[in-house]
Motif scaffolding. Structure first.
Motif: not given
Length: 208
Positions: A68-69, A133, A183-184, A76, A180-181, A33, A29, A72
């Motif tokens: 966002i890194g 998030a 995307l997860v 995760v 980000g949420w 990122c 990640l 995530l």
């Protein structure tokens, strides 16, 4: 008859111990990122010249992708230090590929990752929904802007500083936190996160 509990957003029992797959995912990640951060830094040069960003504080609206890194990594992997590690690795990768901010990028990475870690620590690494998030993205933005006030914009008036803070936090909430949420959630639906909480929660939500 045993009852099946509803899907939970709680952290796994082993909160501190990192599995090999956790470490690999942190690195993966972080690198991914970092490449995105570098590409966004290049795009920022052109986008920031558009008329809608003529007022300098409005540039904060473009900051979200750099935050966002940590979001995530935190939602995760769900272990202390994951958000900070992913964001910092990403900042190092961005710096090594080459951007306009040089070594100061690493300071930003540390502060941004720390912002997400603080939010996760406040909920004891037990909640990882969209509100958490978004709060992580907001605090990551706030810590970054406190740094930028001193490093880059010390001469700004307070109305400019506060407007910049507000714009950046809004970007952190939407582009880092909510996106980000989402995307997860999307990654969990593909099965690539089955070894992590988001993957297990996805399968628990699906009807049998």
């Amino acid at each position: 008859m045993a009852t099946v509990s509803a899907p939970s957003e709680r952290a796994p029992k082993s909160l501190i111990a990192y599995r090999t797959i956790d470490l690999v995912t942190v690195a993966t990640l972080g690198v991914a990122c970092g490449v995105v951060f570098w590409a966004w830094a290049k795009a920022w040069i052109g986008i920031s010249t558009l008329g809608m960003f003529a007022a300098p504080p409005a540039l904060g609206l473009l900051a979200g992708p750099w935050l966002i890194g940590g979001v995530l990594g935190g939602i995760v992997i769900r272990k202390p230090g994951a958000a900070l590690a992913v964001e910092f690795i990403a900042s190092v990768i961005e710096m090594l590929i080459g951007n306009q901010w040089g070594a100061s990028t690493m300071i930003s990475g540390l502060l941004q990752g720390l912002g997400v870690e603080i939010v996760l620590a406040l909920v004891l690494y037990k909640r990882f929904g969209v509100v958490v998030a978004a709060a992580g993205g907001a605090l990551a933005a706030a810590l970054e802007i406190f740094y930028e006030w001193h490093a880059y914009y010390a001469a700004w008036t307070w109305n400019y500083k506060l407007a910049y803070l507000g714009c950046t936090m809004l970007s952190g909430i939407v582009l880092a936190g909510v996106v980000g949420w989402l995307l997860v959630r999307a990654l969990a639906a593909t099965g690539v996160l089955d070894a992590f909480g988001p993957g297990r929660e996805h399968h628990a939500r699906r009807p049998v």
